[in-house]
Write a protein that holds these residues in place. Structure first.
Motif, PDB file in Angstrom:
ATOM      1  N   ILE A  52       5.418  20.305 -15.993  1.00  0.00           N
ATOM      2  CA  ILE A  52       4.669  21.544 -16.205  1.00  0.00           C
ATOM      3  C   ILE A  52       5.530  22.744 -15.821  1.00  0.00           C
ATOM      4  CG2 ILE A  52       2.688  22.889 -15.386  1.00  0.00           C
ATOM      5  CD1 ILE A  52       1.172  20.211 -15.164  1.00  0.00           C
ATOM      6  N   ALA A  53       6.269  22.640 -14.720  1.00  0.00           N
ATOM      7  CA  ALA A  53       7.137  23.739 -14.285  1.00  0.00           C
ATOM      8  C   ALA A  53       8.226  24.022 -15.314  1.00  0.00           C
ATOM      9  CB  ALA A  53       7.757  23.411 -12.937  1.00  0.00           C
ATOM     10  N   VAL A  54       8.779  22.978 -15.926  1.00  0.00           N
ATOM     11  CA  VAL A  54       9.814  23.167 -16.945  1.00  0.00           C
ATOM     12  C   VAL A  54       9.231  23.880 -18.163  1.00  0.00           C
ATOM     13  CG1 VAL A  54      11.282  21.940 -18.598  1.00  0.00           C
ATOM     14  CG2 VAL A  54      11.272  21.289 -16.187  1.00  0.00           C
ATOM     15  N   VAL A  55       8.028  23.490 -18.573  1.00  0.00           N
ATOM     16  CA  VAL A  55       7.389  24.141 -19.723  1.00  0.00           C
ATOM     17  C   VAL A  55       7.133  25.613 -19.420  1.00  0.00           C
ATOM     18  CG1 VAL A  55       5.276  24.207 -21.098  1.00  0.00           C
ATOM     19  CG2 VAL A  55       6.381  22.019 -20.625  1.00  0.00           C
ATOM     20  N   VAL A  56       6.626  25.907 -18.225  1.00  0.00           N
ATOM     21  CA  VAL A  56       6.379  27.299 -17.844  1.00  0.00           C
ATOM     22  C   VAL A  56       7.687  28.080 -17.832  1.00  0.00           C
ATOM     23  CG1 VAL A  56       5.654  28.775 -15.930  1.00  0.00           C
ATOM     24  CG2 VAL A  56       4.265  26.812 -16.581  1.00  0.00           C
ATOM     25  N   LEU A  57       8.749  27.484 -17.309  1.00  0.00           N
ATOM     26  CA  LEU A  57      10.045  28.144 -17.278  1.00  0.00           C
ATOM     27  C   LEU A  57      10.543  28.454 -18.683  1.00  0.00           C
ATOM     28  CD1 LEU A  57      12.455  28.964 -15.444  1.00  0.00           C
ATOM     29  CD2 LEU A  57      13.389  26.718 -15.929  1.00  0.00           C
TER      30      LEU A  57
ATOM     31  N   ILE B  93       0.840  -1.203   0.000  1.00  0.00           N
ATOM     32  CA  ILE B  93       0.000   0.000   0.000  1.00  0.00           C
ATOM     33  C   ILE B  93       0.874   1.252   0.000  1.00  0.00           C
ATOM     34  CG2 ILE B  93      -1.614   1.340   1.407  1.00  0.00           C
ATOM     35  CD1 ILE B  93      -2.868  -1.360   2.229  1.00  0.00           C
ATOM     36  N   LEU B  94       1.895   1.286   0.867  1.00  0.00           N
ATOM     37  CA  LEU B  94       2.791   2.448   0.917  1.00  0.00           C
ATOM     38  C   LEU B  94       3.542   2.623  -0.397  1.00  0.00           C
ATOM     39  CD1 LEU B  94       4.250   2.222   4.521  1.00  0.00           C
ATOM     40  CD2 LEU B  94       2.654   3.923   3.608  1.00  0.00           C
ATOM     41  N   LEU B  95       3.986   1.513  -0.991  1.00  0.00           N
ATOM     42  CA  LEU B  95       4.695   1.586  -2.266  1.00  0.00           C
ATOM     43  C   LEU B  95       3.785   2.141  -3.356  1.00  0.00           C
ATOM     44  CD1 LEU B  95       7.389   0.929  -3.614  1.00  0.00           C
ATOM     45  CD2 LEU B  95       6.491  -1.327  -4.131  1.00  0.00           C
ATOM     46  N   GLY B  96       2.536   1.711  -3.359  1.00  0.00           N
ATOM     47  CA  GLY B  96       1.583   2.240  -4.338  1.00  0.00           C
ATOM     48  C   GLY B  96       1.363   3.728  -4.153  1.00  0.00           C
ATOM     49  N   LEU B  97       1.256   4.178  -2.896  1.00  0.00           N
ATOM     50  CA  LEU B  97       1.070   5.609  -2.637  1.00  0.00           C
ATOM     51  C   LEU B  97       2.292   6.412  -3.066  1.00  0.00           C
ATOM     52  CD1 LEU B  97      -0.669   5.518   0.846  1.00  0.00           C
ATOM     53  CD2 LEU B  97      -1.707   6.120  -1.340  1.00  0.00           C
ATOM     54  N   LEU B  98       3.485   5.872  -2.786  1.00  0.00           N
ATOM     55  CA  LEU B  98       4.705   6.583  -3.173  1.00  0.00           C
ATOM     56  C   LEU B  98       4.841   6.666  -4.684  1.00  0.00           C
ATOM     57  CD1 LEU B  98       7.280   5.215  -0.589  1.00  0.00           C
ATOM     58  CD2 LEU B  98       6.343   7.516  -0.723  1.00  0.00           C
ATOM     59  N   LEU B  99       4.513   5.586  -5.382  1.00  0.00           N
ATOM     60  CA  LEU B  99       4.607   5.615  -6.847  1.00  0.00           C
ATOM     61  C   LEU B  99       3.599   6.597  -7.430  1.00  0.00           C
ATOM     62  CD1 LEU B  99       5.165   1.853  -7.679  1.00  0.00           C
ATOM     63  CD2 LEU B  99       6.813   3.710  -7.782  1.00  0.00           C
ATOM     64  N   GLU B 100       2.413   6.648  -6.845  1.00  0.00           N
ATOM     65  CA  GLU B 100       1.403   7.610  -7.314  1.00  0.00           C
ATOM     66  C   GLU B 100       1.888   9.032  -7.073  1.00  0.00           C
ATOM     67  OE1 GLU B 100      -2.103   8.577  -9.171  1.00  0.00           O
ATOM     68  OE2 GLU B 100      -1.342   6.565  -8.823  1.00  0.00           O
ATOM     69  N   ALA B 101       2.473   9.270  -5.893  1.00  0.00           N
ATOM     70  CA  ALA B 101       3.000  10.605  -5.585  1.00  0.00           C
ATOM     71  C   ALA B 101       4.145  10.954  -6.527  1.00  0.00           C
ATOM     72  CB  ALA B 101       3.456  10.658  -4.128  1.00  0.00           C
ATOM     73  N   ALA B 102       5.012   9.975  -6.815  1.00  0.00           N
ATOM     74  CA  ALA B 102       6.137  10.231  -7.712  1.00  0.00           C
ATOM     75  C   ALA B 102       5.632  10.579  -9.111  1.00  0.00           C
ATOM     76  CB  ALA B 102       7.055   9.015  -7.763  1.00  0.00           C
ATOM     77  N   ARG B 103       4.564   9.906  -9.539  1.00  0.00           N
ATOM     78  CA  ARG B 103       4.022  10.213 -10.871  1.00  0.00           C
ATOM     79  C   ARG B 103       3.502  11.651 -10.911  1.00  0.00           C
ATOM     80  NH1 ARG B 103      -0.775   6.772 -13.450  1.00  0.00           N
ATOM     81  NH2 ARG B 103      -0.960   6.342 -11.250  1.00  0.00           N
ATOM     82  N   TRP B 104       2.791  12.066  -9.861  1.00  0.00           N
ATOM     83  CA  TRP B 104       2.285  13.441  -9.836  1.00  0.00           C
ATOM     84  C   TRP B 104       3.420  14.443  -9.739  1.00  0.00           C
ATOM     85  CZ3 TRP B 104      -2.049  15.010 -11.587  1.00  0.00           C
ATOM     86  CH2 TRP B 104      -3.144  14.153 -11.588  1.00  0.00           C
ATOM     87  N   LEU B 105       4.490  14.114  -8.995  1.00  0.00           N
ATOM     88  CA  LEU B 105       5.629  15.025  -8.913  1.00  0.00           C
ATOM     89  C   LEU B 105       6.305  15.175 -10.270  1.00  0.00           C
ATOM     90  CD1 LEU B 105       7.233  14.045  -5.500  1.00  0.00           C
ATOM     91  CD2 LEU B 105       6.014  16.149  -6.065  1.00  0.00           C
ATOM     92  N   ILE B 106       6.390  14.082 -11.020  1.00  0.00           N
ATOM     93  CA  ILE B 106       6.981  14.162 -12.359  1.00  0.00           C
ATOM     94  C   ILE B 106       6.120  15.047 -13.262  1.00  0.00           C
ATOM     95  CG2 ILE B 106       7.459  12.803 -14.436  1.00  0.00           C
ATOM     96  CD1 ILE B 106       8.342  10.544 -12.520  1.00  0.00           C
ATOM     97  N   ILE B 107       4.804  14.894 -13.182  1.00  0.00           N
ATOM     98  CA  ILE B 107       3.903  15.705 -14.005  1.00  0.00           C
ATOM     99  C   ILE B 107       4.036  17.177 -13.628  1.00  0.00           C
ATOM    100  CG2 ILE B 107       1.470  16.195 -14.459  1.00  0.00           C
ATOM    101  CD1 ILE B 107       0.985  13.148 -14.177  1.00  0.00           C
ATOM    102  N   ILE B 108       4.032  17.473 -12.328  1.00  0.00           N
ATOM    103  CA  ILE B 108       4.160  18.863 -11.876  1.00  0.00           C
ATOM    104  C   ILE B 108       5.514  19.430 -12.303  1.00  0.00           C
ATOM    105  CG2 ILE B 108       4.359  20.308  -9.814  1.00  0.00           C
ATOM    106  CD1 ILE B 108       2.263  18.439  -8.523  1.00  0.00           C
ATOM    107  N   GLY B 109       6.566  18.635 -12.203  1.00  0.00           N
ATOM    108  CA  GLY B 109       7.895  19.085 -12.630  1.00  0.00           C
ATOM    109  C   GLY B 109       7.942  19.370 -14.125  1.00  0.00           C
TER     110      GLY B 109
END
Length: 58
Positions: A34-39, A16-32
């Motif tokens: 988007i930040a690169v495109v904005v930059l 369960i924790l691994l699934g949550l971390l992978l989901e969080a990592a996926r969202w962090l990659i997406i947010i990152g």
């Protein structure tokens, strides 16, 4: 039997924790991304402004 229940419980918790971390990592990659495109867009816009005004003289 009790040890088996503990092992199953620990493995389930880890999964369960691994699934949550992978989901969080996926969202962090997406947010990152988007930040690169904005930059890049902001750098392009500011670079155009400098070119339109003319480069500052030293």
């Amino acid at each position: 039997m009790r040890a088996l229940l503990w092992i199953v419980g620990v493995v389930a918790g880890v999964l369960i924790l691994l699934g949550l971390l992978l989901e969080a990592a996926r969202w962090l990659i997406i947010i990152g991304a988007i930040a690169v495109v904005v930059l890049l867009v902001l750098a392009f816009v500011r670079g155009r402004r400098v070119v339109e005004r003319g480069a500052p003289r030293r």
